[in-house]
Enzyme design. Sequence first.
Site, PDB file in Angstrom:
ATOM      1  N   LYS A 112     -13.909   3.521   1.870  1.00 33.29           N
ATOM      2  CA  LYS A 112     -13.642   4.751   2.073  1.00 33.29           C
ATOM      3  C   LYS A 112     -13.587   5.778   0.686  1.00 33.29           C
ATOM      4  O   LYS A 112     -13.944   6.884   0.738  1.00 33.29           O
ATOM      5  CB  LYS A 112     -11.950   5.023   2.527  1.00 33.29           C
ATOM      6  CG  LYS A 112     -11.852   4.089   3.705  1.00 33.29           C
ATOM      7  CD  LYS A 112     -10.344   4.059   4.284  1.00 33.29           C
ATOM      8  CE  LYS A 112      -9.489   3.545   3.195  1.00 33.29           C
ATOM      9  NZ  LYS A 112      -9.386   2.327   3.406  1.00 33.29           N
ATOM     10  N   ARG A 126      -1.339   6.015   7.751  1.00 34.16           N
ATOM     11  CA  ARG A 126      -1.542   4.510   7.566  1.00 34.16           C
ATOM     12  C   ARG A 126      -0.430   4.162   8.789  1.00 34.16           C
ATOM     13  O   ARG A 126      -0.467   2.770   9.032  1.00 34.16           O
ATOM     14  CB  ARG A 126      -1.256   4.020   6.280  1.00 34.16           C
ATOM     15  CG  ARG A 126      -2.624   3.534   5.794  1.00 34.16           C
ATOM     16  CD  ARG A 126      -1.931   2.834   4.304  1.00 34.16           C
ATOM     17  NE  ARG A 126      -2.803   2.124   3.759  1.00 34.16           N
ATOM     18  CZ  ARG A 126      -3.691   2.276   2.769  1.00 34.16           C
ATOM     19  NH1 ARG A 126      -3.733   3.382   2.466  1.00 34.16           N
ATOM     20  NH2 ARG A 126      -4.136   1.380   2.167  1.00 34.16           N
ATOM     21  N   ARG A 151     -14.104  -6.316  -6.588  1.00 35.07           N
ATOM     22  CA  ARG A 151     -13.504  -5.327  -7.124  1.00 35.07           C
ATOM     23  C   ARG A 151     -12.578  -5.539  -8.180  1.00 35.07           C
ATOM     24  O   ARG A 151     -12.354  -4.972  -9.065  1.00 35.07           O
ATOM     25  CB  ARG A 151     -13.141  -4.443  -5.967  1.00 35.07           C
ATOM     26  CG  ARG A 151     -12.361  -2.881  -6.492  1.00 35.07           C
ATOM     27  CD  ARG A 151     -12.036  -2.074  -5.243  1.00 35.07           C
ATOM     28  NE  ARG A 151     -10.823  -2.475  -4.642  1.00 35.07           N
ATOM     29  CZ  ARG A 151     -10.333  -1.690  -3.682  1.00 35.07           C
ATOM     30  NH1 ARG A 151     -11.065  -0.982  -3.291  1.00 35.07           N
ATOM     31  NH2 ARG A 151      -8.993  -2.195  -3.235  1.00 35.07           N
ATOM     32  N   ARG A 184      -6.855  -4.233 -10.437  1.00 33.40           N
ATOM     33  CA  ARG A 184      -5.776  -3.766  -9.725  1.00 33.40           C
ATOM     34  C   ARG A 184      -5.072  -4.887  -9.254  1.00 33.40           C
ATOM     35  O   ARG A 184      -5.317  -5.824  -8.676  1.00 33.40           O
ATOM     36  CB  ARG A 184      -6.368  -2.956  -8.490  1.00 33.40           C
ATOM     37  CG  ARG A 184      -6.223  -1.455  -8.581  1.00 33.40           C
ATOM     38  CD  ARG A 184      -6.973  -0.957  -7.541  1.00 33.40           C
ATOM     39  NE  ARG A 184      -6.187  -1.019  -6.176  1.00 33.40           N
ATOM     40  CZ  ARG A 184      -6.483  -0.365  -5.166  1.00 33.40           C
ATOM     41  NH1 ARG A 184      -7.699   0.479  -5.194  1.00 33.40           N
ATOM     42  NH2 ARG A 184      -5.606  -0.606  -3.906  1.00 33.40           N
ATOM     43  N   ARG A 204      -1.944  -6.712   2.186  1.00 30.81           N
ATOM     44  CA  ARG A 204      -2.303  -5.457   2.407  1.00 30.81           C
ATOM     45  C   ARG A 204      -3.244  -5.295   3.843  1.00 30.81           C
ATOM     46  O   ARG A 204      -2.939  -4.714   4.569  1.00 30.81           O
ATOM     47  CB  ARG A 204      -3.155  -4.983   1.360  1.00 30.81           C
ATOM     48  CG  ARG A 204      -2.395  -4.397   0.214  1.00 30.81           C
ATOM     49  CD  ARG A 204      -3.301  -4.279  -0.972  1.00 30.81           C
ATOM     50  NE  ARG A 204      -4.292  -3.526  -0.769  1.00 30.81           N
ATOM     51  CZ  ARG A 204      -5.495  -3.795  -1.584  1.00 30.81           C
ATOM     52  NH1 ARG A 204      -5.393  -4.765  -2.623  1.00 30.81           N
ATOM     53  NH2 ARG A 204      -6.615  -3.129  -1.554  1.00 30.81           N
TER      54      ARG A 204
HETATM   55  P1  ADP Z   1      -7.116   0.310  -0.428  1.00 28.95           P
HETATM   56  O1  ADP Z   1      -8.056  -0.081  -1.231  1.00 28.95           O
HETATM   57  O2  ADP Z   1      -6.118  -0.947   0.344  1.00 28.95           O
HETATM   58  O3  ADP Z   1      -7.344   0.967   0.828  1.00 28.95           O
HETATM   59  P2  ADP Z   1      -5.344   2.320  -1.327  1.00 28.95           P
HETATM   60  O4  ADP Z   1      -5.833   2.943  -2.842  1.00 28.95           O
HETATM   61  O5  ADP Z   1      -5.795   3.463  -0.300  1.00 28.95           O
HETATM   62  O6  ADP Z   1      -5.776   1.098  -0.825  1.00 28.95           O
HETATM   63  O7  ADP Z   1      -3.817   2.125  -1.453  1.00 28.95           O
HETATM   64  C1  ADP Z   1      -3.018   1.439  -2.261  1.00 28.95           C
HETATM   65  C2  ADP Z   1      -1.502   1.171  -1.912  1.00 28.95           C
HETATM   66  O8  ADP Z   1      -0.883   2.472  -1.739  1.00 28.95           O
HETATM   67  C3  ADP Z   1      -1.544   0.636  -0.401  1.00 28.95           C
HETATM   68  O9  ADP Z   1      -1.640  -0.848  -0.336  1.00 28.95           O
HETATM   69  C4  ADP Z   1      -0.081   1.109  -0.303  1.00 28.95           C
HETATM   70  O10 ADP Z   1       0.909   0.275  -0.950  1.00 28.95           O
HETATM   71  C5  ADP Z   1       0.157   2.394  -1.058  1.00 28.95           C
HETATM   72  N1  ADP Z   1      -0.255   3.422  -0.105  1.00 28.95           N
HETATM   73  C6  ADP Z   1      -1.417   4.301  -0.089  1.00 28.95           C
HETATM   74  N2  ADP Z   1      -1.620   5.177   1.097  1.00 28.95           N
HETATM   75  C7  ADP Z   1      -0.284   5.008   1.871  1.00 28.95           C
HETATM   76  C8  ADP Z   1       0.000   5.452   2.876  1.00 28.95           C
HETATM   77  N3  ADP Z   1      -0.576   6.503   3.486  1.00 28.95           N
HETATM   78  N4  ADP Z   1       1.416   5.054   3.397  1.00 28.95           N
HETATM   79  C9  ADP Z   1       1.858   3.819   2.678  1.00 28.95           C
HETATM   80  N5  ADP Z   1       1.503   3.396   1.889  1.00 28.95           N
HETATM   81  C10 ADP Z   1       0.333   3.823   1.171  1.00 28.95           C
END
Ligand code: ADP
Length: 191
Positions: free
Chosen positions: A14, A89, A128, A134, A145
């Site tokens: 994404k 989400r 990654r 991270r 996750r």
């Molecule tokens: P990924 O690479 O898993 O898609 P993101 O960078 O989008 O991860 O998000 C990292 C973390 O931030 C998620 O695992 C969650 O803990 C938190 N987070 C991000 N967006 C949301 C959301 N819309 N609702 C709840 N938690 C979120």
Amino acid sequence: MLNLVLFGPPGAGKGTQSEKLISKYNLVHISTGDIFRSHIKNQTELGKQVSQIIADGNLVPDSITIAMLEEEIKNNPNAKGFIFDGFPRTVAQAEALDAFLEGIGSNITGVVALDVTEEELTQRIAKRQEISGRADDAADKLKKRIEEYFGKTIHVLPYYEGQGKLTKVNGIGEIETIFAELSSVIDSYKA
Ligand code: ADP
């Protein structure tokens, strides 16, 4: 406005595709994950509140996430449109986003879901983590996750499908091929 939700599990690509789409379509990128990470880095009040939740691979509570997202939209009053990446989400987040956009006389134009197998996701994120470092990319947190994704986030798909707004795109292959497919979906909204 052209408001796009880019949907997909952790590691679906994404972020990579959003970067390309925002410059092609002149949109504002809202990645809730990036915004949370920036709060954590700057040690803001919000950052302190969410840092452990995120490190553990759990979802941040809806109330916090929704308030932050609305703030971000308000901070960009001149945007031609947004790409929402990592949001919504949960179904509650999707409903809140609809209500908020309606309040400003707008709506979601479409939702594109990047389809990637679980096996591919695990491989990509392992790679990654070597670069990003991270904490939530570590294997046990990643497992959490992916559980959150299949437990809560997946239900957002039928929500948008019911609105006739969902398109699925194959998320495995060359970055440019996927980008071309996404672009053709977006162009179809304009036609
Ligand atoms: P990924 O690479 O898993 O898609 P993101 O960078 O989008 O991860 O998000 C990292 C973390 O931030 C998620 O695992 C969650 O803990 C938190 N987070 C991000 N967006 C949301 C959301 N819309 N609702 C709840 N938690 C979120």
